[in-house]
Design an enzyme around this catalytic site. Structure first.
Site, PDB file in Angstrom:
ATOM      1  N   ARG A   1      -9.602   1.273   8.854  1.00 56.08           N
ATOM      2  CA  ARG A   1      -9.127  -0.069   9.137  1.00 56.08           C
ATOM      3  C   ARG A   1     -10.156  -0.888   9.906  1.00 56.08           C
ATOM      4  NH1 ARG A   1      -3.399   0.480   9.033  1.00 56.08           N
ATOM      5  NH2 ARG A   1      -2.346  -1.480   9.415  1.00 56.08           N
TER       6      ARG A   1
ATOM      7  N   ARG B   1      11.306  -1.892  10.936  1.00 55.62           N
ATOM      8  CA  ARG B   1      10.202  -1.614  11.864  1.00 55.62           C
ATOM      9  C   ARG B   1      10.097  -2.719  12.908  1.00 55.62           C
ATOM     10  NH1 ARG B   1       5.021   0.132   8.299  1.00 55.62           N
ATOM     11  NH2 ARG B   1       4.004  -1.218   9.810  1.00 55.62           N
TER      12      ARG B   1
ATOM     13  N   LYS C   1       0.835  -1.214   0.000  1.00 59.39           N
ATOM     14  CA  LYS C   1       0.000   0.000   0.000  1.00 59.39           C
ATOM     15  C   LYS C   1       0.866   1.259   0.000  1.00 59.39           C
ATOM     16  CE  LYS C   1      -2.150  -1.048   3.886  1.00 59.39           C
ATOM     17  NZ  LYS C   1      -1.453  -2.314   4.233  1.00 59.39           N
TER      18      LYS C   1
ATOM     19  N   ARG D   1      11.865  -5.748   4.524  1.00 56.02           N
ATOM     20  CA  ARG D   1      11.499  -4.331   4.403  1.00 56.02           C
ATOM     21  C   ARG D   1      12.459  -3.445   5.192  1.00 56.02           C
ATOM     22  NH1 ARG D   1       5.610  -1.962   5.428  1.00 56.02           N
ATOM     23  NH2 ARG D   1       5.717  -3.118   7.373  1.00 56.02           N
TER      24      ARG D   1
ATOM     25  N   ARG E   1      -0.442  -9.256  13.253  1.00 55.15           N
ATOM     26  CA  ARG E   1      -1.040  -8.178  12.437  1.00 55.15           C
ATOM     27  C   ARG E   1      -1.961  -8.764  11.378  1.00 55.15           C
ATOM     28  NH1 ARG E   1       4.089  -5.165  10.472  1.00 55.15           N
ATOM     29  NH2 ARG E   1       2.636  -3.900   9.279  1.00 55.15           N
TER      30      ARG E   1
HETATM   31  P1  AP5 Z   1       4.733  -1.635   1.846  1.00 56.56           P
HETATM   32  O1  AP5 Z   1       4.453  -0.756   0.671  1.00 56.56           O
HETATM   33  O2  AP5 Z   1       5.498  -1.078   2.985  1.00 56.56           O
HETATM   34  O3  AP5 Z   1       3.388  -2.327   2.340  1.00 56.56           O
HETATM   35  P2  AP5 Z   1       2.177  -1.745   3.176  1.00 56.56           P
HETATM   36  O4  AP5 Z   1       0.950  -2.411   2.636  1.00 56.56           O
HETATM   37  O5  AP5 Z   1       2.198  -0.255   3.199  1.00 56.56           O
HETATM   38  O6  AP5 Z   1       2.553  -2.361   4.583  1.00 56.56           O
HETATM   39  P3  AP5 Z   1       2.461  -1.773   6.055  1.00 56.56           P
HETATM   40  O7  AP5 Z   1       3.094  -2.800   6.941  1.00 56.56           O
HETATM   41  O8  AP5 Z   1       3.010  -0.392   6.134  1.00 56.56           O
HETATM   42  O9  AP5 Z   1       0.971  -1.760   6.257  1.00 56.56           O
HETATM   43  P4  AP5 Z   1       0.248  -1.793   7.572  1.00 56.56           P
HETATM   44  O10 AP5 Z   1      -1.088  -1.491   7.075  1.00 56.56           O
HETATM   45  O11 AP5 Z   1       0.343  -3.016   8.394  1.00 56.56           O
HETATM   46  O12 AP5 Z   1       1.069  -0.731   8.474  1.00 56.56           O
HETATM   47  P5  AP5 Z   1       0.731   0.741   8.912  1.00 56.56           P
HETATM   48  O13 AP5 Z   1       1.973   1.496   8.884  1.00 56.56           O
HETATM   49  O14 AP5 Z   1      -0.469   1.262   8.165  1.00 56.56           O
HETATM   50  O15 AP5 Z   1       5.476  -2.958   1.284  1.00 56.56           O
HETATM   51  C1  AP5 Z   1       5.923  -3.978   2.175  1.00 56.56           C
HETATM   52  C2  AP5 Z   1       7.288  -4.520   1.682  1.00 56.56           C
HETATM   53  O16 AP5 Z   1       7.099  -5.188   0.431  1.00 56.56           O
HETATM   54  C3  AP5 Z   1       8.301  -3.396   1.400  1.00 56.56           C
HETATM   55  O17 AP5 Z   1       9.562  -3.856   1.726  1.00 56.56           O
HETATM   56  C4  AP5 Z   1       8.175  -3.139  -0.118  1.00 56.56           C
HETATM   57  O18 AP5 Z   1       9.379  -2.651  -0.681  1.00 56.56           O
HETATM   58  C5  AP5 Z   1       7.845  -4.541  -0.619  1.00 56.56           C
HETATM   59  N1  AP5 Z   1       6.958  -4.522  -1.784  1.00 56.56           N
HETATM   60  C6  AP5 Z   1       5.976  -3.629  -2.083  1.00 56.56           C
HETATM   61  N2  AP5 Z   1       5.360  -3.965  -3.242  1.00 56.56           N
HETATM   62  C7  AP5 Z   1       5.949  -5.122  -3.657  1.00 56.56           C
HETATM   63  C8  AP5 Z   1       5.730  -5.977  -4.781  1.00 56.56           C
HETATM   64  N3  AP5 Z   1       4.780  -5.725  -5.689  1.00 56.56           N
HETATM   65  N4  AP5 Z   1       6.515  -7.075  -4.894  1.00 56.56           N
HETATM   66  C9  AP5 Z   1       7.491  -7.355  -3.976  1.00 56.56           C
HETATM   67  N5  AP5 Z   1       7.739  -6.561  -2.884  1.00 56.56           N
HETATM   68  C10 AP5 Z   1       6.978  -5.476  -2.726  1.00 56.56           C
HETATM   69  O19 AP5 Z   1       0.242   0.497  10.417  1.00 56.56           O
HETATM   70  C11 AP5 Z   1       1.126   0.115  11.420  1.00 56.56           C
HETATM   71  C12 AP5 Z   1       0.386   0.029  12.745  1.00 56.56           C
HETATM   72  O20 AP5 Z   1      -0.162   1.326  13.081  1.00 56.56           O
HETATM   73  C13 AP5 Z   1      -0.825  -0.903  12.769  1.00 56.56           C
HETATM   74  O21 AP5 Z   1      -0.445  -2.244  13.041  1.00 56.56           O
HETATM   75  C14 AP5 Z   1      -1.654  -0.279  13.902  1.00 56.56           C
HETATM   76  O22 AP5 Z   1      -1.141  -0.616  15.162  1.00 56.56           O
HETATM   77  C15 AP5 Z   1      -1.435   1.216  13.705  1.00 56.56           C
HETATM   78  N6  AP5 Z   1      -2.449   1.820  12.818  1.00 56.56           N
HETATM   79  C16 AP5 Z   1      -2.221   2.416  11.606  1.00 56.56           C
HETATM   80  N7  AP5 Z   1      -3.359   2.854  11.074  1.00 56.56           N
HETATM   81  C17 AP5 Z   1      -4.349   2.536  11.940  1.00 56.56           C
HETATM   82  C18 AP5 Z   1      -5.754   2.690  11.928  1.00 56.56           C
HETATM   83  N8  AP5 Z   1      -6.382   3.269  10.893  1.00 56.56           N
HETATM   84  N9  AP5 Z   1      -6.466   2.229  12.979  1.00 56.56           N
HETATM   85  C19 AP5 Z   1      -5.850   1.635  14.048  1.00 56.56           C
HETATM   86  N10 AP5 Z   1      -4.518   1.444  14.123  1.00 56.56           N
HETATM   87  C20 AP5 Z   1      -3.769   1.886  13.075  1.00 56.56           C
END
Ligand code: AP5
Length: 215
Positions: A88, A156, A13, A123, A167
């Site tokens: 979410r 991270r 994402k 990552r 997660r």
């Molecule tokens: P990446 O692009 O980083 O993936 P992502 O989907 O953004 O993953 P996140 O882990 O950031 O998502 P998340 O939703 O769990 O975390 P968030 O920060 O929102 O890609 C992942 C890896 O794959 C990278 O190394 C990339 O280079 C690689 N990659 C990408 N595309 C690829 C492809 N096509 N092929 C191969 N490799 C690829 O949330 C973190 C925490 O914050 C949550 O757990 C929660 O505690 C809190 N939080 C955040 N938002 C909320 C909310 N709305 N409500 C409640 N808690 C929240």
């Protein structure tokens, strides 16, 4: 144009959101990045969020809804924005509706759990900007350092395999119902729902999204 990019942790994402936001010239609103920034600065929100995030759980809806309401009231959001990691939960999506925030399109990235666990271990992120790399699939120009600032990349805390499994469990229980929620909306409103195979290459996914958004 108000967009949402939806999908499990590690689906890509953030990688795609950075590209879409820059092409559409709209802010990329990542609640995960905002929370990590709050933790880094040691704010009240950061103190409340840290343990919850490290354990792979969700921060409370009230805190997140307040954070997002404040963010989208800023002037740079007037022409639209891209949500990444928000909403979410169903209550978060309902809060958007309750505040008359219209969503134009939802893009869902699909990736299986096994592939996600593999991806997370490779990552690396640049904490200040949220720029994301992967040691094999999307490496920085110089190993361990951000392409734009030259600063060191970090791993991270919530990317440890056991936490990633937690997660994913949280995702399937609390976030996956949003797929049905927005698909149902797309049948009774102008909202467009688009599914992309997140196991394609970064470039192929970008092209697919470009075609969908006509950019
Ligand atoms: P990446 O692009 O980083 O993936 P992502 O989907 O953004 O993953 P996140 O882990 O950031 O998502 P998340 O939703 O769990 O975390 P968030 O920060 O929102 O890609 C992942 C890896 O794959 C990278 O190394 C990339 O280079 C690689 N990659 C990408 N595309 C690829 C492809 N096509 N092929 C191969 N490799 C690829 O949330 C973190 C925490 O914050 C949550 O757990 C929660 O505690 C809190 N939080 C955040 N938002 C909320 C909310 N709305 N409500 C409640 N808690 C929240």
């Amino acid at each position: 144009m108000n967009l949402i990019i939806l999908g499990p942790p590690g689906a890509g994402k953030g990688t795609q959101a950075a590209f879409i936001a820059s092409e559409k010239n709209i802010p990329h609103i990542s609640t995960g990045d905002m929370l990590r920034d709050a933790i880094k600065k040691g704010t009240d929100l950061g103190l409340k969020a840290k343990a919850v995030m490290d354990a792979g759980n969700l921060v409370s809806d009230d805190l997140i809804i307040q954070l997002v309401k404040e963010r989208i009231s800023q002037t740079d959001c007037q022409q639209g924005f891209l949500f990444d990691g928000f909403p979410r939960t169903i209550p978060q999506a309902e809060a958007l509706e309750g505040n008359n925030v219209k969503i134009d399109s939802v893009i869902e990235l699909t990736v299986g759990d096994e592939e996600i666990i593999k991806r997370m271990s490779g990552r690396r992120i640049h904490l200040d900007s949220g720029r994301t790399y992967h040691i094999d699939f999307n490496p920085p120009n110089k190993e361990g350092f951000d392409d734009e600032t030259g600063e060191e990349l970090i791993i991270r805390k919530d990317d440890l395999p056991e936490t990633v499994k937690d997660r994913l469990r949280v995702y399937w229980k609390q976030t996956q119902p949003l797929i049905e929620f927005y698909q149902a909306h797309s049948k009774i409103s102008e909202l467009k729902y688009h599914v992309v195979d997140g196991t394609l290459s970064v470039e192929e996914i970008m092209q697919n999204i470009k075609d969908f958004l006509s950019i």
